[in-house]
Design an enzyme around this catalytic site. Structure first.
Site, PDB file in Angstrom:
ATOM      1  N   PRO A   1     -16.756 -51.272  23.352  1.00 26.56           N
ATOM      2  CA  PRO A   1     -16.273 -52.299  23.027  1.00 26.56           C
ATOM      3  C   PRO A   1     -16.009 -52.056  21.158  1.00 26.56           C
ATOM      4  O   PRO A   1     -15.969 -51.301  20.551  1.00 26.56           O
ATOM      5  CB  PRO A   1     -17.823 -52.137  22.505  1.00 26.56           C
ATOM      6  CG  PRO A   1     -18.512 -51.599  22.561  1.00 26.56           C
ATOM      7  CD  PRO A   1     -17.997 -50.337  23.780  1.00 26.56           C
ATOM      8  N   ASN A   2     -15.667 -53.119  21.208  1.00 26.09           N
ATOM      9  CA  ASN A   2     -14.278 -53.251  19.953  1.00 26.09           C
ATOM     10  C   ASN A   2     -12.671 -52.325  20.014  1.00 26.09           C
ATOM     11  O   ASN A   2     -12.279 -52.774  18.310  1.00 26.09           O
ATOM     12  CB  ASN A   2     -15.677 -53.108  18.605  1.00 26.09           C
ATOM     13  CG  ASN A   2     -16.693 -54.519  18.217  1.00 26.09           C
ATOM     14  OD1 ASN A   2     -15.847 -55.405  18.876  1.00 26.09           O
ATOM     15  ND2 ASN A   2     -17.443 -53.822  18.875  1.00 26.09           N
TER      16      ASN A   2
ATOM     17  N   ARG B   1      -8.074 -53.812  12.719  1.00 26.48           N
ATOM     18  CA  ARG B   1      -8.868 -53.059  11.589  1.00 26.48           C
ATOM     19  C   ARG B   1      -9.572 -52.772  10.652  1.00 26.48           C
ATOM     20  O   ARG B   1      -9.577 -51.131  11.826  1.00 26.48           O
ATOM     21  CB  ARG B   1     -10.463 -54.430  11.803  1.00 26.48           C
ATOM     22  CG  ARG B   1      -9.909 -55.931  12.764  1.00 26.48           C
ATOM     23  CD  ARG B   1     -10.142 -57.072  11.685  1.00 26.48           C
ATOM     24  NE  ARG B   1      -9.348 -57.748  12.127  1.00 26.48           N
ATOM     25  CZ  ARG B   1      -9.618 -58.702  12.959  1.00 26.48           C
ATOM     26  NH1 ARG B   1     -10.963 -58.576  14.199  1.00 26.48           N
ATOM     27  NH2 ARG B   1      -9.090 -59.462  13.559  1.00 26.48           N
TER      28      ARG B   1
ATOM     29  N   TYR C   1     -10.812 -45.956  11.328  1.00 27.08           N
ATOM     30  CA  TYR C   1     -10.549 -45.906  12.471  1.00 27.08           C
ATOM     31  C   TYR C   1      -8.774 -45.615  12.445  1.00 27.08           C
ATOM     32  O   TYR C   1      -8.087 -45.115  13.775  1.00 27.08           O
ATOM     33  CB  TYR C   1     -10.828 -46.404  13.420  1.00 27.08           C
ATOM     34  CG  TYR C   1     -12.634 -47.236  13.484  1.00 27.08           C
ATOM     35  CD1 TYR C   1     -13.199 -45.730  13.931  1.00 27.08           C
ATOM     36  CD2 TYR C   1     -13.083 -48.189  13.467  1.00 27.08           C
ATOM     37  CE1 TYR C   1     -14.390 -45.790  14.321  1.00 27.08           C
ATOM     38  CE2 TYR C   1     -14.118 -48.105  13.195  1.00 27.08           C
ATOM     39  CZ  TYR C   1     -14.846 -47.321  13.482  1.00 27.08           C
ATOM     40  OH  TYR C   1     -16.578 -47.574  13.755  1.00 27.08           O
TER      41      TYR C   1
ATOM     42  N   ASN D   1     -14.937 -42.728  25.343  1.00 30.63           N
ATOM     43  CA  ASN D   1     -15.104 -43.176  23.561  1.00 30.63           C
ATOM     44  C   ASN D   1     -15.450 -44.409  23.872  1.00 30.63           C
ATOM     45  O   ASN D   1     -15.330 -46.014  23.851  1.00 30.63           O
ATOM     46  CB  ASN D   1     -14.149 -43.738  22.795  1.00 30.63           C
ATOM     47  CG  ASN D   1     -14.624 -43.777  21.385  1.00 30.63           C
ATOM     48  OD1 ASN D   1     -16.132 -44.111  21.537  1.00 30.63           O
ATOM     49  ND2 ASN D   1     -13.525 -44.066  20.792  1.00 30.63           N
TER      50      ASN D   1
ATOM     51  N   ALA E   1     -20.318 -48.530  20.388  1.00 27.20           N
ATOM     52  CA  ALA E   1     -21.426 -48.376  20.005  1.00 27.20           C
ATOM     53  C   ALA E   1     -22.496 -48.255  21.057  1.00 27.20           C
ATOM     54  O   ALA E   1     -23.578 -47.887  21.068  1.00 27.20           O
ATOM     55  CB  ALA E   1     -21.894 -49.603  19.400  1.00 27.20           C
TER      56      ALA E   1
ATOM     57  N   HIS F   1     -24.968 -44.988  21.546  1.00 20.98           N
ATOM     58  CA  HIS F   1     -25.616 -44.486  20.644  1.00 20.98           C
ATOM     59  C   HIS F   1     -27.171 -45.592  21.658  1.00 20.98           C
ATOM     60  O   HIS F   1     -27.825 -45.950  21.112  1.00 20.98           O
ATOM     61  CB  HIS F   1     -25.587 -45.007  18.906  1.00 20.98           C
ATOM     62  CG  HIS F   1     -24.288 -44.603  18.288  1.00 20.98           C
ATOM     63  ND1 HIS F   1     -24.223 -43.226  18.433  1.00 20.98           N
ATOM     64  CD2 HIS F   1     -23.358 -44.831  18.409  1.00 20.98           C
ATOM     65  CE1 HIS F   1     -22.724 -43.270  17.621  1.00 20.98           C
ATOM     66  NE2 HIS F   1     -22.330 -44.124  18.192  1.00 20.98           N
TER      67      HIS F   1
ATOM     68  N   ASP G   1     -27.029 -42.166  31.973  1.00 27.47           N
ATOM     69  CA  ASP G   1     -27.529 -41.592  33.836  1.00 27.47           C
ATOM     70  C   ASP G   1     -26.225 -42.195  34.856  1.00 27.47           C
ATOM     71  O   ASP G   1     -26.317 -41.202  35.714  1.00 27.47           O
ATOM     72  CB  ASP G   1     -28.514 -42.954  33.870  1.00 27.47           C
ATOM     73  CG  ASP G   1     -30.068 -43.377  33.838  1.00 27.47           C
ATOM     74  OD1 ASP G   1     -29.820 -42.037  32.840  1.00 27.47           O
ATOM     75  OD2 ASP G   1     -30.837 -44.236  34.189  1.00 27.47           O
TER      76      ASP G   1
ATOM     77  N   GLU H   1     -16.625 -36.076  25.949  1.00 25.11           N
ATOM     78  CA  GLU H   1     -16.965 -38.256  24.431  1.00 25.11           C
ATOM     79  C   GLU H   1     -16.411 -36.857  23.694  1.00 25.11           C
ATOM     80  O   GLU H   1     -15.684 -36.412  23.152  1.00 25.11           O
ATOM     81  CB  GLU H   1     -18.528 -37.806  23.675  1.00 25.11           C
ATOM     82  CG  GLU H   1     -18.919 -38.427  23.238  1.00 25.11           C
ATOM     83  CD  GLU H   1     -20.450 -37.680  22.404  1.00 25.11           C
ATOM     84  OE1 GLU H   1     -21.137 -36.968  22.305  1.00 25.11           O
ATOM     85  OE2 GLU H   1     -21.333 -39.096  22.060  1.00 25.11           O
TER      86      GLU H   1
ATOM     87  N   HIS I   1     -14.919 -39.645  19.738  1.00 18.30           N
ATOM     88  CA  HIS I   1     -15.275 -40.157  18.989  1.00 18.30           C
ATOM     89  C   HIS I   1     -14.179 -40.264  18.208  1.00 18.30           C
ATOM     90  O   HIS I   1     -13.581 -38.727  17.458  1.00 18.30           O
ATOM     91  CB  HIS I   1     -16.211 -40.134  18.447  1.00 18.30           C
ATOM     92  CG  HIS I   1     -17.139 -40.282  18.910  1.00 18.30           C
ATOM     93  ND1 HIS I   1     -17.600 -41.978  19.470  1.00 18.30           N
ATOM     94  CD2 HIS I   1     -18.369 -39.540  19.414  1.00 18.30           C
ATOM     95  CE1 HIS I   1     -18.914 -41.992  20.436  1.00 18.30           C
ATOM     96  NE2 HIS I   1     -19.235 -40.427  20.638  1.00 18.30           N
TER      97      HIS I   1
ATOM     98  N   ARG J   1     -22.165 -41.053   9.129  1.00 19.15           N
ATOM     99  CA  ARG J   1     -21.736 -41.936   8.959  1.00 19.15           C
ATOM    100  C   ARG J   1     -23.256 -42.425   9.121  1.00 19.15           C
ATOM    101  O   ARG J   1     -23.941 -41.327   8.503  1.00 19.15           O
ATOM    102  CB  ARG J   1     -21.215 -42.378   9.485  1.00 19.15           C
ATOM    103  CG  ARG J   1     -19.620 -42.014   9.825  1.00 19.15           C
ATOM    104  CD  ARG J   1     -18.729 -42.854  11.205  1.00 19.15           C
ATOM    105  NE  ARG J   1     -18.530 -44.192  10.309  1.00 19.15           N
ATOM    106  CZ  ARG J   1     -18.255 -45.451  11.401  1.00 19.15           C
ATOM    107  NH1 ARG J   1     -17.358 -44.890  12.288  1.00 19.15           N
ATOM    108  NH2 ARG J   1     -18.702 -46.916  10.729  1.00 19.15           N
TER     109      ARG J   1
HETATM  110  O1  CA2 Z   1     -15.645 -43.002  16.026  1.00 20.99           O
HETATM  111  C1  CA2 Z   1     -15.463 -43.409  17.522  1.00 20.99           C
HETATM  112  O2  CA2 Z   1     -14.299 -43.164  17.758  1.00 20.99           O
HETATM  113  C2  CA2 Z   1     -17.085 -44.229  17.530  1.00 20.99           C
HETATM  114  O3  CA2 Z   1     -16.829 -44.433  18.642  1.00 20.99           O
HETATM  115  C3  CA2 Z   1     -16.261 -45.883  17.500  1.00 20.99           C
HETATM  116  C4  CA2 Z   1     -17.507 -47.014  17.479  1.00 20.99           C
HETATM  117  C5  CA2 Z   1     -18.356 -47.005  16.445  1.00 20.99           C
HETATM  118  O4  CA2 Z   1     -19.140 -48.136  16.766  1.00 20.99           O
HETATM  119  C6  CA2 Z   1     -18.502 -45.614  17.265  1.00 20.99           C
HETATM  120  O5  CA2 Z   1     -20.207 -44.960  16.162  1.00 20.99           O
HETATM  121  C7  CA2 Z   1     -17.957 -44.155  16.284  1.00 20.99           C
HETATM  122  C8  CA2 Z   1     -16.883 -48.232  16.485  1.00 20.99           C
HETATM  123  C9  CA2 Z   1     -15.162 -49.653  17.682  1.00 20.99           C
HETATM  124  C10 CA2 Z   1     -15.437 -49.823  16.773  1.00 20.99           C
HETATM  125  O6  CA2 Z   1     -13.097 -50.109  16.933  1.00 20.99           O
HETATM  126  C11 CA2 Z   1     -12.737 -51.218  16.148  1.00 20.99           C
HETATM  127  C12 CA2 Z   1     -11.941 -50.363  15.465  1.00 20.99           C
HETATM  128  C13 CA2 Z   1     -11.080 -50.979  14.903  1.00 20.99           C
HETATM  129  C14 CA2 Z   1     -11.921 -52.005  13.817  1.00 20.99           C
HETATM  130  C15 CA2 Z   1     -13.207 -52.147  13.699  1.00 20.99           C
HETATM  131  C16 CA2 Z   1     -13.509 -51.491  15.026  1.00 20.99           C
END
Ligand code: CA2
Length: 144
Positions: A11-12, A19, A24, A76, A79, A82, A89, A100, A102, A109
């Site tokens: 997601p995201n 953003r 990131y 990846n 979220a 977590h 599973d 995995e 990230h 964090r």
């Molecule tokens: O660091 C990573 O790759 C994460 O998997 C990114 C997740 C975060 O919840 C994990 O804790 C670590 C969040 C991905 C959201 O991606 C965005 C990218 C650009 C702008 C906003 C969110």
């Protein structure tokens, strides 16, 4: 026969490069796919890169990776890392090795990012190196 490496993004991550560049980075998911494809060609591998904001899609794609005999999955899970016992599973349920990945280092964090249901089941984890982490994970996948 050229083996395929699935690269699954949760997601995201479709917002990557658009953003929060301070966390990131500035590269988009398409940019990362391009980097991976270039390196995969040199390693005689194929990349199948996907992104979904839906947990069940990620679970289905893990099953698909196993069914199609993929070399590995780079995951990846965003979220869901977590929170998702379903992904934990699914990793346990398939024989395909899952690495995995990230972009950031979740351990540096917020506390809620310190637990990884994905990491508890994965072969290994690469975190904190931005987009380079995907390339490092591909190198690892090539050597499995
Ligand atoms: O660091 C990573 O790759 C994460 O998997 C990114 C997740 C975060 O919840 C994990 O804790 C670590 C969040 C991905 C959201 O991606 C965005 C990218 C650009 C702008 C906003 C969110």
């Amino acid at each position: 026969m050229t083996q395929t490496v699935y690269v699954l993004n949760g997601p995201n991550l479709n917002l990557l490069g658009l953003r929060e560049p301070e966390i990131y980075g500035t590269q988009t998911l398409d940019d990362i796919a391009g980097l991976l494809e270039d390196r995969a060609r040199e390693l005689d591998l194929e990349i199948d890169m996907r992104q979904s904001n839906h947990e069940g899609h990620l679970v289905d794609w893990m099953h698909e990776a196993q069914a199609t005999g993929a070399q590995a999955v780079l995951l990846n899970a965003g979220a869901y890392t977590h929170t998702s016992i379903a992904l934990h599973d699914a990793i346990k349920a398939i024989r395909t090795p899952v690495i995995e990945v990230h972009l950031s280092n979740p351990h540096a964090r917020e506390g809620f990012r310190h637990k990884s249901y994905v990491g508890m089941a994965a072969k290994g984890t690469i975190a904190g190196f931005g987009a380079t982490g995907y390339l490092l994970a591909l190198e690892a996948a090539a050597r499995l």
